[in-house]
Motif scaffolding. Structure first.
Motif, PDB file in Angstrom:
ATOM      1  N   TRP A 177       0.832  -1.217   0.000  1.00 21.76           N
ATOM      2  CA  TRP A 177       0.000   0.000   0.000  1.00 21.76           C
ATOM      3  C   TRP A 177       0.856   1.253   0.000  1.00 21.76           C
ATOM      4  CZ3 TRP A 177       0.117   3.536   4.013  1.00 21.76           C
ATOM      5  CH2 TRP A 177       0.686   3.107   5.222  1.00 21.76           C
ATOM      6  N   VAL A 178       2.035   1.187   0.611  1.00 20.51           N
ATOM      7  CA  VAL A 178       2.924   2.357   0.596  1.00 20.51           C
ATOM      8  C   VAL A 178       3.430   2.577  -0.830  1.00 20.51           C
ATOM      9  CG1 VAL A 178       5.029   3.372   1.534  1.00 20.51           C
ATOM     10  CG2 VAL A 178       3.618   1.887   2.965  1.00 20.51           C
ATOM     11  N   CYS A 179       3.779   1.481  -1.508  1.00 23.19           N
ATOM     12  CA  CYS A 179       4.258   1.583  -2.890  1.00 23.19           C
ATOM     13  C   CYS A 179       3.166   2.150  -3.792  1.00 23.19           C
ATOM     14  CB  CYS A 179       4.702   0.214  -3.397  1.00 23.19           C
ATOM     15  SG  CYS A 179       6.158  -0.393  -2.537  1.00 23.19           S
ATOM     16  N   SER A 180       1.952   1.673  -3.556  1.00 24.74           N
ATOM     17  CA  SER A 180       0.822   2.141  -4.349  1.00 24.74           C
ATOM     18  C   SER A 180       0.631   3.653  -4.152  1.00 24.74           C
ATOM     19  CB  SER A 180      -0.432   1.361  -3.921  1.00 24.74           C
ATOM     20  OG  SER A 180      -1.579   2.042  -4.323  1.00 24.74           O
ATOM     21  N   ARG A 181       0.706   4.091  -2.900  1.00 24.76           N
ATOM     22  CA  ARG A 181       0.530   5.511  -2.616  1.00 24.76           C
ATOM     23  C   ARG A 181       1.681   6.320  -3.201  1.00 24.76           C
ATOM     24  NH1 ARG A 181      -0.098   6.932   3.566  1.00 24.76           N
ATOM     25  NH2 ARG A 181       2.154   6.917   3.318  1.00 24.76           N
ATOM     26  N   GLU A 182       2.874   5.728  -3.167  1.00 22.38           N
ATOM     27  CA  GLU A 182       4.042   6.415  -3.732  1.00 22.38           C
ATOM     28  C   GLU A 182       3.895   6.599  -5.230  1.00 22.38           C
ATOM     29  OE1 GLU A 182       8.039   5.686  -1.197  1.00 22.38           O
ATOM     30  OE2 GLU A 182       7.776   4.472  -2.982  1.00 22.38           O
ATOM     31  N   GLY A 183       3.321   5.598  -5.882  1.00 21.89           N
ATOM     32  CA  GLY A 183       3.072   5.694  -7.324  1.00 21.89           C
ATOM     33  C   GLY A 183       2.167   6.878  -7.628  1.00 21.89           C
ATOM     34  N   GLU A 184       1.114   7.020  -6.815  1.00 17.76           N
ATOM     35  CA  GLU A 184       0.176   8.139  -7.025  1.00 17.76           C
ATOM     36  C   GLU A 184       0.870   9.473  -6.801  1.00 17.76           C
ATOM     37  OE1 GLU A 184      -3.073   7.260  -4.410  1.00 17.76           O
ATOM     38  OE2 GLU A 184      -3.614   5.462  -5.570  1.00 17.76           O
ATOM     39  N   ARG A 185       1.725   9.525  -5.766  1.00 21.20           N
ATOM     40  CA  ARG A 185       2.410  10.777  -5.479  1.00 21.20           C
ATOM     41  C   ARG A 185       3.354  11.142  -6.630  1.00 21.20           C
ATOM     42  NH1 ARG A 185       6.268  10.139  -1.135  1.00 21.20           N
ATOM     43  NH2 ARG A 185       4.478   9.560   0.120  1.00 21.20           N
ATOM     44  N   VAL A 186       4.073  10.147  -7.122  1.00 19.48           N
ATOM     45  CA  VAL A 186       5.003  10.415  -8.220  1.00 19.48           C
ATOM     46  C   VAL A 186       4.253  10.902  -9.457  1.00 19.48           C
ATOM     47  CG1 VAL A 186       6.353   9.186  -9.959  1.00 19.48           C
ATOM     48  CG2 VAL A 186       6.999   9.061  -7.576  1.00 19.48           C
ATOM     49  N   ALA A 187       3.066  10.334  -9.693  1.00 17.69           N
ATOM     50  CA  ALA A 187       2.277  10.778 -10.848  1.00 17.69           C
ATOM     51  C   ALA A 187       1.987  12.274 -10.734  1.00 17.69           C
ATOM     52  CB  ALA A 187       0.983   9.978 -10.930  1.00 17.69           C
ATOM     53  N   ARG A 188       1.590  12.706  -9.522  1.00 17.46           N
ATOM     54  CA  ARG A 188       1.291  14.139  -9.343  1.00 17.46           C
ATOM     55  C   ARG A 188       2.550  14.974  -9.536  1.00 17.46           C
ATOM     56  NH1 ARG A 188      -1.902  11.890  -5.113  1.00 17.46           N
ATOM     57  NH2 ARG A 188      -0.323  12.335  -3.537  1.00 17.46           N
ATOM     58  N   LEU A 189       3.672  14.494  -9.013  1.00 17.30           N
ATOM     59  CA  LEU A 189       4.927  15.244  -9.149  1.00 17.30           C
ATOM     60  C   LEU A 189       5.368  15.321 -10.603  1.00 17.30           C
ATOM     61  CD1 LEU A 189       6.664  13.740  -6.010  1.00 17.30           C
ATOM     62  CD2 LEU A 189       6.113  16.158  -6.332  1.00 17.30           C
ATOM     63  N   VAL A 190       5.182  14.226 -11.336  1.00 15.54           N
ATOM     64  CA  VAL A 190       5.574  14.205 -12.750  1.00 15.54           C
ATOM     65  C   VAL A 190       4.679  15.160 -13.545  1.00 15.54           C
ATOM     66  CG1 VAL A 190       5.525  12.769 -14.839  1.00 15.54           C
ATOM     67  CG2 VAL A 190       6.654  11.934 -12.765  1.00 15.54           C
ATOM     68  N   GLN A 191       3.395  15.144 -13.212  1.00 12.84           N
ATOM     69  CA  GLN A 191       2.495  16.061 -13.923  1.00 12.84           C
ATOM     70  C   GLN A 191       2.917  17.506 -13.681  1.00 12.84           C
ATOM     71  OE1 GLN A 191      -1.038  17.198 -12.167  1.00 12.84           O
ATOM     72  NE2 GLN A 191      -2.209  17.429 -14.083  1.00 12.84           N
ATOM     73  N   ARG A 192       3.277  17.812 -12.437  1.00  9.51           N
ATOM     74  CA  ARG A 192       3.719  19.177 -12.138  1.00  9.51           C
ATOM     75  C   ARG A 192       5.056  19.472 -12.806  1.00  9.51           C
ATOM     76  NH1 ARG A 192       3.695  19.558  -5.965  1.00  9.51           N
ATOM     77  NH2 ARG A 192       4.702  21.531  -6.436  1.00  9.51           N
ATOM     78  N   SER A 193       5.905  18.459 -12.875  1.00 10.49           N
ATOM     79  CA  SER A 193       7.188  18.651 -13.547  1.00 10.49           C
ATOM     80  C   SER A 193       6.976  18.970 -15.030  1.00 10.49           C
ATOM     81  CB  SER A 193       8.030  17.397 -13.370  1.00 10.49           C
ATOM     82  OG  SER A 193       9.091  17.375 -14.274  1.00 10.49           O
ATOM     83  N   LEU A 194       5.994  18.275 -15.642  1.00  8.87           N
ATOM     84  CA  LEU A 194       5.692  18.549 -17.054  1.00  8.87           C
ATOM     85  C   LEU A 194       5.184  19.974 -17.226  1.00  8.87           C
ATOM     86  CD1 LEU A 194       4.001  15.160 -18.047  1.00  8.87           C
ATOM     87  CD2 LEU A 194       6.146  16.073 -18.962  1.00  8.87           C
ATOM     88  N   ALA A 195       4.491  20.456 -16.204  1.00  4.89           N
ATOM     89  CA  ALA A 195       3.971  21.828 -16.263  1.00  4.89           C
ATOM     90  C   ALA A 195       4.994  22.821 -15.724  1.00  4.89           C
ATOM     91  CB  ALA A 195       2.670  21.907 -15.451  1.00  4.89           C
ATOM     92  N   ARG A 196       6.206  22.357 -15.500  1.00  4.36           N
ATOM     93  CA  ARG A 196       7.297  23.191 -14.959  1.00  4.36           C
ATOM     94  C   ARG A 196       6.907  23.836 -13.636  1.00  4.36           C
ATOM     95  NH1 ARG A 196      10.828  22.650 -18.664  1.00  4.36           N
ATOM     96  NH2 ARG A 196      10.219  22.441 -20.838  1.00  4.36           N
ATOM     97  N   ALA A 197       6.219  23.079 -12.796  1.00  7.64           N
ATOM     98  CA  ALA A 197       5.754  23.632 -11.528  1.00  7.64           C
ATOM     99  C   ALA A 197       6.441  22.981 -10.323  1.00  7.64           C
ATOM    100  CB  ALA A 197       4.233  23.451 -11.410  1.00  7.64           C
ATOM    101  N   LEU A 198       7.562  22.314 -10.554  1.00  5.19           N
ATOM    102  CA  LEU A 198       8.328  21.754  -9.434  1.00  5.19           C
ATOM    103  C   LEU A 198       9.502  22.664  -9.135  1.00  5.19           C
ATOM    104  CD1 LEU A 198       8.813  17.884  -9.844  1.00  5.19           C
ATOM    105  CD2 LEU A 198       7.254  19.123  -8.339  1.00  5.19           C
TER     106      LEU A 198
END
Lengths: 411, 455
Positions: A298-319
């Motif tokens: 479940w921690v890995c699953s949650r980490e996957g979701e978090r990374v998705a949000r971070l990657v989306q923000r990275s694509l939008a140059r918002a990191l």
């Protein structure tokens, strides 16, 4: 299986286990359209596919599920992303390019961001430098599960289980279910890694004593396992058995990080990342157990979701920019901390900044986290090796910091 | 059981036996190879160190020196036709003490005496220029440009394959237990039946003296010398270019650090005399010593993962040189005491034994157009099966072995007799996970298809 339909994607996820599938599903929900998941095995789902015990899914699916059902549930969450199985990535190149081999030979692919979710495996007897010849019947728990679940083969009848982590208990369960007898468990440390209270119940239930403070001296037998020799309190014992199962001591499957010349943490054996899960090449992110040994599904699953949000923000140059990072310094007996470096601002999601710390040996004492010499978190802890201790600094300094340090003061 | 009468029976399917079988078969003789194990290369040869030597450091004038040089030369001539790899890495003999440094000119002189003219002592800047990750503190080094590394198992397998394709027979699980010499012929008793041959060639490796006693009291005694090795994963391969040799002592060549054609780094061997002729076990203490030794030479190794450990038994005798001899009266040729240079020397030994045979025992009638049998390539730097458009399913995900490669090996002219044989032919389970991912698949694939299923 056909290879990837395109040569270029917004995001490629390397590894279709729990964290990779979770990341892909979350990217879909966030509206990232062009996502490819690459899985080297014939089916996605990762390790739960061969873990039959029903302790998965409570947080993700709100019920207890067997591993294979949980893996199927995780697969079903990915709807529009392209999923290619039987594709092994052989090299990661700078800037988000990779090479790999599918069933039709080599392919070169590119993506704006690549998420590494290649998981983990247990240390083999070789990695542990165990004495002995090479008899048949010596396996890791992961290999045993695959023998039993995927091939219907039994590599032994009566085995010694090396290790006392949570996964070692799962090993006993699996063996019992398949009519294999666990003779005993061996623990190098003077107390078990999983809580002693539970271990005592387990010892009685399986009639398998735990030898604490016991060193595996050698595996006996040349063509088939005939027994093991252990040293405990200066005395040698021989225990007869026809199999040995090595459990735990997980190693991240991170050779691609090193082959790709990205920064690598010798302590965790995983990639060095910042708290945004970003590797030294900012086109690459990582999530799940490739980051460090080892977290529950479940921690890995949650980490996957978090990374998705971070990657989306990275694509939008918002990191925050990845360049101005500050490493977290540490010293013995701390084996590693994840994340290994922090970038500013530390703006976090709901959960706040959480560092995970692992020790080389059993410890009891005060763990302190300091910024520019100023203590910002401290706690009395007791930890075994292979356990992760969480550090939650409630108040991070508002101005930028030049130095972070984790220190342990033994009792 | 075979009713045939062979011209030559080779006892022992190690590197040397395979090369001898090939040479005699190509020389037009009807040959059989008898192997006690379930598969060839399952004794001393399974733990060889994969280096193709120039012979620069062999005792001048020794038989070993002659065979190493002849063997190296022939390998260079034939490796392409057999699709065998060759990486010309060069070797460096590195001196770490003043005393070792003072012996470097002798190493160069010996090399020149041995006809390896390109060996030179090099400056420290040159050494560290070639090996940027070498530990500080080296006093000097000798460069041996001709040393190379090859595939330790595909080479002898190719020799055996070529022998088979040109008419030889190979029988596994055929330990020669007794023999009788009568009326110019040998009758050899094995669990698989009786074999008749005009001449016997003893290539029995670690059992050399026991097999020798079938003909006559052995003039040598084999004391197996165990060598343990550590294998580091692929990312470590960038740490070195050359084969890093120590200054040798009288007894052993010492611990070598070298890359393999499979992209790994190996540290070893140890040199430990033992009585047991079969038990090639690793021991934690020696492995830890090797690890420390490797890290003292290339400090960067400390951060890399050890993925495998193994041990081999080298058939040492009380003599320094090879024990090769022909008994004209009783049609018996002895090839024994081939210690650590066997992989390189095997082709040279075969040539030498062929000459002995011709001189003392009989005539040769070389095949005009021998069949050449290229073997599948397993070396990293050359095209592998998984890279081709028809690759199909991968079974071993660390070493990138396809199901097709495994099926081909299992149905080849010389199928593996045990699991070790399947690994040597394909590399399955020999990577970083040591069978975690594919052990079950390999076991399934091989089920019922090996003579010795449990190994």
């Amino acid at each position: 299986m056909n290879g990837p339909r395109k040569d270029s994607y917004d995001v490629i996820v390397v590894g279709g286990g729990v964290s990779g599938l979770s990341a892909a599903a979350a990217l879909e929900r966030l509206g990232v359209e062009s996502v490819l998941v690459l899985e080297r095995e014939q089916e996605c789902g990762g390790a739960p596919r061969h873990i039959e015990s029903p302790n998965f899914g409570l947080r993700e699916f709100h019920r207890l599920m067997r591993g294979p059902d949980y893996a199927a549930g995780m697969r079903a969450r990915v709807r529009s992303a392209e999923v290619v199985t039987e594709f092994s990535v052989t090299r990661l190149l700078p800037g988000g390019k990779l090479e790999g081999a599918g069933t039709r030979g080599m392919r070169a692919l590119a993506a704006k961001r690549i998420i590494l979710a290649s998981g983990t495996r247990e240390a083999s007897r070789h990695n542990r430098l165990v004495s002995g010849a090479r008899p048949f019947g010596v396996v890791t728990y992961g290999a045993l599960q695959r023998y039993l679940s995927f091939a219907g083969l039994k590599p032994f009848r009566r085995a010694v289980v090396v290790g006392t982590e949570w996964v070692s208990l799962s090993t006993l369960q699996t063996m019992r279910k398949h009519g294999l007898r666990p003779i005993c468990m061996i623990e190098e440390q003077s107390r078990t890694i999983a809580p002693e209270m539970i271990m005592r119940v387990i010892e009685r239930f399986f009639n398998a004593p735990v030898y604490r403070g016991a060193h595996l001296e050698r595996i006996l037998g040349n063509t088939k396992v005939e027994g093991i020799e252990i040293e405990q309190g200066g005395r040698l014992h021989v225990i007869e058995c026809d199999g040995v199962v090595f459990t735990g001591k997980f190693i991240p499957e991170a050779h691609l990080v090193r082959l790709g010349q990205m920064d690598f943490d010798q302590g965790s054996s995983g990639p060095i990342t910042d708290q945004c899960h970003r590797l030294s090449d900012p086109a690459y992110f990582a999530c799940g157990n490739v980051l460090r040994p080892v977290e529950a599904s479940w921690v890995c699953s949650r980490e996957g979701e978090r990374v998705a949000r971070l990657v989306q923000r990275s694509l939008a140059r918002a990191l925050p920019a990845s360049g101005g990072f500050v490493p977290v310094r540490l010293s013995d007996p701390i084996r590693f901390v994840w994340p290994q470096r922090l970038v500013f601002p530390y703006e976090q999601e709901q959960s706040g900044l959480c560092l995970k710390v692992s020790f080389r040996r059993p410890v009891r004492g005060m763990l302190r986290f300091a910024a520019d010499g100023q203590e910002i978190w401290a706690k009395n802890i007791s930890a075994m090796p292979e356990q992760l201790v969480k550090v939650f600094p409630k108040r991070m300094p508002s101005a930028s910091v030049a130095d972070f340090e984790l220190r342990f003061h033994e009792e | 059981m075979s009713q045939k009468v062979y011209d030559v029976a080779v006892i022992g399917g190690g590197v040397v036996g395979c090369a001898v079988l090939r040479a005699f078969t190509l020389a037009g003789l009807k040959c059989v190879l008898l192997e006690r194990g379930a598969d060839i290369l399952s004794g001393a040869s399974k733990g060889n160190s994969a280096i193709l030597h120039t012979g620069f450091d062999a005792p001048p004038g020794s038989l070993e020196h002659k065979c190493v040089q002849e063997g190296c030369k022939e390998y260079l001539e034939i490796h392409e036709r057999l699709n065998l790899p060759l990486v010309r890495s060069s070797a460096l003999v590195v001196a770490w003490t003043e005393e070792q440094f003072r012996s470097l000119p002798d190493i160069v002189e010996k090399a020149h005496k041995n006809g390896v003219a390109d060996v030179t002592q090099i400056a420290l800047e040159d050494l560290y220029g070639r090996e940027t990750n070498l530990s500080a503190g080296a006093k000097g080094a000798v460069l041996v440009p001709g040393e190379s590394y090859i595939d330790p198992w595909s080479a002898p397998l190719a020799y055996a394959h070529q022998a088979l394709a040109n008419g030889a027979d190979i029988f596994a699980l055929s330990e020669v237990q007794r023999g009788e010499f009568d009326a110019g012929h040998w009758k050899l008793m094995t669990p698989g039946g009786l074999f008749k041959a005009g001449v016997v060639i003893n290539c029995a490796g670690n059992f050399g003296d026991i097999v020798e006693a079938i003909n006559r009291p052995s003039a040598f005694r084999i004391t197996p010398r165990k060598g343990q090795f550590l294998v580091y994963d692929k990312p470590a391969a960038d740490l070195l270019q050359c084969i890093i040799l120590p200054v040798p002592t009288k007894r052993t060549k010492g611990v070598v650090v070298f890359r393999t054609v499979f992209g790994k780094v190996v540290v070893g061997p140890t040199a430990e005399d033992q009585e047991d002729r079969e038990l090639a076990d690793v021991t934690e203490k020696m492995l830890r010593d090797l690890k420390a030794k490797g890290e003292s030479i290339i400090p960067g190794l400390a951060s890399h993962e050890i993925i495998a450990t193994y041990a081999g038994l080298r058939p040492a005798t009380q003599f320094d040189d090879y024990q090769i001899d022909a008994d004209r009266d009783r049609h018996w040729i002895t090839v024994a005491g081939i210690r650590s240079t066997g992989l390189t020397a095997s082709l040279g030994i075969a040539k030498h034994v062929l000459a002995l045979y011709e001189e003392k025992l009989g005539r040769l009638n070389p095949i005009d157009e021998p069949v050449w049998t290229p073997v599948p390539n397993l070396a990293e730097h050359r095209p592998r099966a998984y890279q081709k458009p028809d690759a199909g399913e991968l079974v071993c995900l660390c070493e990138m072995v396809t199901r097709k490669e495994m099926e081909d090996a299992l149905s080849s002219l010389l199928p593996p007799g045990d699991m070790g044989g399947l690994k040597r032919r394909t590399r399955c389970t020999m990577g970083r996970c040591q069978g975690y991912y594919c052990g079950h698949k390999v076991a399934q694939l091989a089920q019922g298809r090996l003579k010795e299923p449990s190994q």
